[in-house]
Design a protein around this motif. Structure first.
Motif, mmCIF file in Angstrom:
data_model
loop_
_atom_site.group_PDB
_atom_site.id
_atom_site.type_symbol
_atom_site.label_atom_id
_atom_site.label_comp_id
_atom_site.label_asym_id
_atom_site.label_seq_id
_atom_site.Cartn_x
_atom_site.Cartn_y
_atom_site.Cartn_z
ATOM 1 N N SER A 1 0.837 -1.209 0.000
ATOM 2 C CA SER A 1 0.000 0.000 0.000
ATOM 3 C C SER A 1 0.869 1.255 0.000
ATOM 4 N N ALA A 2 1.901 1.243 0.829
ATOM 5 C CA ALA A 2 2.790 2.409 0.906
ATOM 6 C C ALA A 2 3.552 2.606 -0.401
ATOM 7 N N LEU A 3 3.964 1.516 -1.022
ATOM 8 C CA LEU A 3 4.753 1.616 -2.251
ATOM 9 C C LEU A 3 3.907 1.860 -3.498
ATOM 10 N N ALA A 4 2.594 1.771 -3.364
ATOM 11 C CA ALA A 4 1.712 1.954 -4.519
ATOM 12 C C ALA A 4 1.718 3.388 -5.042
ATOM 13 N N GLU A 5 2.087 4.333 -4.205
ATOM 14 C CA GLU A 5 2.134 5.741 -4.608
ATOM 15 C C GLU A 5 3.491 6.006 -5.257
ATOM 16 N N PRO A 6 3.513 6.483 -6.511
ATOM 17 C CA PRO A 6 4.783 6.661 -7.239
ATOM 18 C C PRO A 6 5.823 7.525 -6.521
ATOM 19 N N LYS A 7 5.416 8.588 -5.871
ATOM 20 C CA LYS A 7 6.388 9.449 -5.178
ATOM 21 C C LYS A 7 7.042 8.715 -4.011
ATOM 22 N N ARG A 8 6.253 7.896 -3.321
ATOM 23 C CA ARG A 8 6.832 7.137 -2.205
ATOM 24 C C ARG A 8 7.815 6.090 -2.725
ATOM 25 N N LEU A 9 7.487 5.497 -3.836
ATOM 26 C CA LEU A 9 8.414 4.541 -4.450
ATOM 27 C C LEU A 9 9.702 5.249 -4.865
ATOM 28 N N GLN A 10 9.587 6.457 -5.383
ATOM 29 C CA GLN A 10 10.775 7.236 -5.736
ATOM 30 C C GLN A 10 11.606 7.562 -4.491
ATOM 31 N N ILE A 11 10.946 7.849 -3.395
ATOM 32 C CA ILE A 11 11.664 8.123 -2.142
ATOM 33 C C ILE A 11 12.442 6.882 -1.720
ATOM 34 N N ILE A 12 11.808 5.724 -1.811
ATOM 35 C CA ILE A 12 12.497 4.470 -1.470
ATOM 36 C C ILE A 12 13.723 4.285 -2.353
ATOM 37 N N GLU A 13 13.578 4.564 -3.631
ATOM 38 C CA GLU A 13 14.719 4.441 -4.548
ATOM 39 C C GLU A 13 15.853 5.382 -4.136
ATOM 40 N N LEU A 14 15.511 6.600 -3.745
ATOM 41 C CA LEU A 14 16.540 7.537 -3.287
ATOM 42 C C LEU A 14 17.232 7.033 -2.028
ATOM 43 N N LEU A 15 16.459 6.499 -1.105
ATOM 44 C CA LEU A 15 17.018 6.049 0.165
ATOM 45 C C LEU A 15 17.844 4.774 0.023
ATOM 46 N N ARG A 16 17.737 4.115 -1.106
ATOM 47 C CA ARG A 16 18.599 2.947 -1.361
ATOM 48 C C ARG A 16 20.062 3.370 -1.390
ATOM 49 N N GLU A 17 20.302 4.604 -1.791
ATOM 50 C CA GLU A 17 21.666 5.122 -1.883
ATOM 51 C C GLU A 17 22.224 5.486 -0.514
ATOM 52 N N GLY A 18 21.354 5.680 0.469
ATOM 53 C CA GLY A 18 21.787 6.012 1.811
ATOM 54 C C GLY A 18 20.821 6.963 2.480
ATOM 55 N N PRO A 19 21.030 7.232 3.771
ATOM 56 C CA PRO A 19 20.133 8.111 4.531
ATOM 57 C C PRO A 19 20.107 9.528 3.960
ATOM 58 N N LEU A 20 18.944 10.153 4.050
ATOM 59 C CA LEU A 20 18.753 11.524 3.569
ATOM 60 C C LEU A 20 17.850 12.286 4.531
ATOM 61 N N THR A 21 18.012 13.589 4.546
ATOM 62 C CA THR A 21 17.099 14.439 5.312
ATOM 63 C C THR A 21 15.841 14.684 4.484
ATOM 64 N N VAL A 22 14.822 15.179 5.145
ATOM 65 C CA VAL A 22 13.579 15.526 4.453
ATOM 66 C C VAL A 22 13.877 16.529 3.344
ATOM 67 N N GLY A 23 14.677 17.526 3.654
ATOM 68 C CA GLY A 23 15.016 18.554 2.664
ATOM 69 C C GLY A 23 15.740 17.994 1.451
ATOM 70 N N GLU A 24 16.641 17.043 1.685
ATOM 71 C CA GLU A 24 17.363 16.435 0.560
ATOM 72 C C GLU A 24 16.428 15.633 -0.330
ATOM 73 N N VAL A 25 15.521 14.900 0.285
ATOM 74 C CA VAL A 25 14.544 14.126 -0.494
ATOM 75 C C VAL A 25 13.670 15.078 -1.297
ATOM 76 N N ALA A 26 13.164 16.127 -0.651
ATOM 77 C CA ALA A 26 12.295 17.101 -1.323
ATOM 78 C C ALA A 26 13.018 17.734 -2.510
ATOM 79 N N GLU A 27 14.256 18.121 -2.304
ATOM 80 C CA GLU A 27 15.022 18.776 -3.365
ATOM 81 C C GLU A 27 15.255 17.842 -4.550
ATOM 82 N N ARG A 28 15.623 16.610 -4.274
ATOM 83 C CA ARG A 28 15.921 15.662 -5.359
ATOM 84 C C ARG A 28 14.689 15.278 -6.157
ATOM 85 N N LEU A 29 13.525 15.283 -5.497
ATOM 86 C CA LEU A 29 12.290 14.915 -6.203
ATOM 87 C C LEU A 29 11.490 16.112 -6.686
ATOM 88 N N GLY A 30 11.944 17.307 -6.343
ATOM 89 C CA GLY A 30 11.222 18.503 -6.760
ATOM 90 C C GLY A 30 9.885 18.654 -6.051
#
Length: 112
Positions: free
Chosen positions: A10-39
């Protein structure tokens, strides 16, 4: 199907959340870093991260005024095991199909 698998899917069904998971595969990030990378705006990002956290997919650590998110391994291991169970089912079905086709070749006199 377990409640954990349902929460994960259910959580992964939303495309933006899946993109966040993909980003976090590279390592820990702050909220601001995630927001910036995903626009995304920071409030949107925080909302998505809360959903991922509630589903157990990410953990959060507070450092001063920053919140750092990283992936949790267990839900992904459980998902992998669940998906692996389908592989076993399909392999068994393909084995039966192979046996059937070999049997049919023998009955029809065909050889490959």
């Amino acid at each position: 199907m377990s409640a954990n698998i349902i929460a994960t899917l259910s959580a992964l069904a939303e495309p933006k959340r899946l993109q966040i998971i993909e980003l976090l595969r590279e390592g820990p990030l702050t909220v601001g870093e995630v927001a910036e990378r995903l626009g995304l705006l920071q409030p949107q990002t925080s909302k998505h991260l809360r959903v991922l956290h509630k589903a157990g997919l990410v953990e959060v650590h507070a450092m001063a005024n920053r919140r750092i998110y990283k992936l949790c391994q267990l839900p992904f291991r459980e998902l992998d095991e669940w998906l692996g169970s389908f592989q076993q089912v399909w392999e068994e079905r393909f084995d039966r199909l192979d046996e059937f086709l070999l049997e049919m070749q023998g009955k029809d006199g065909y050889q490959t």
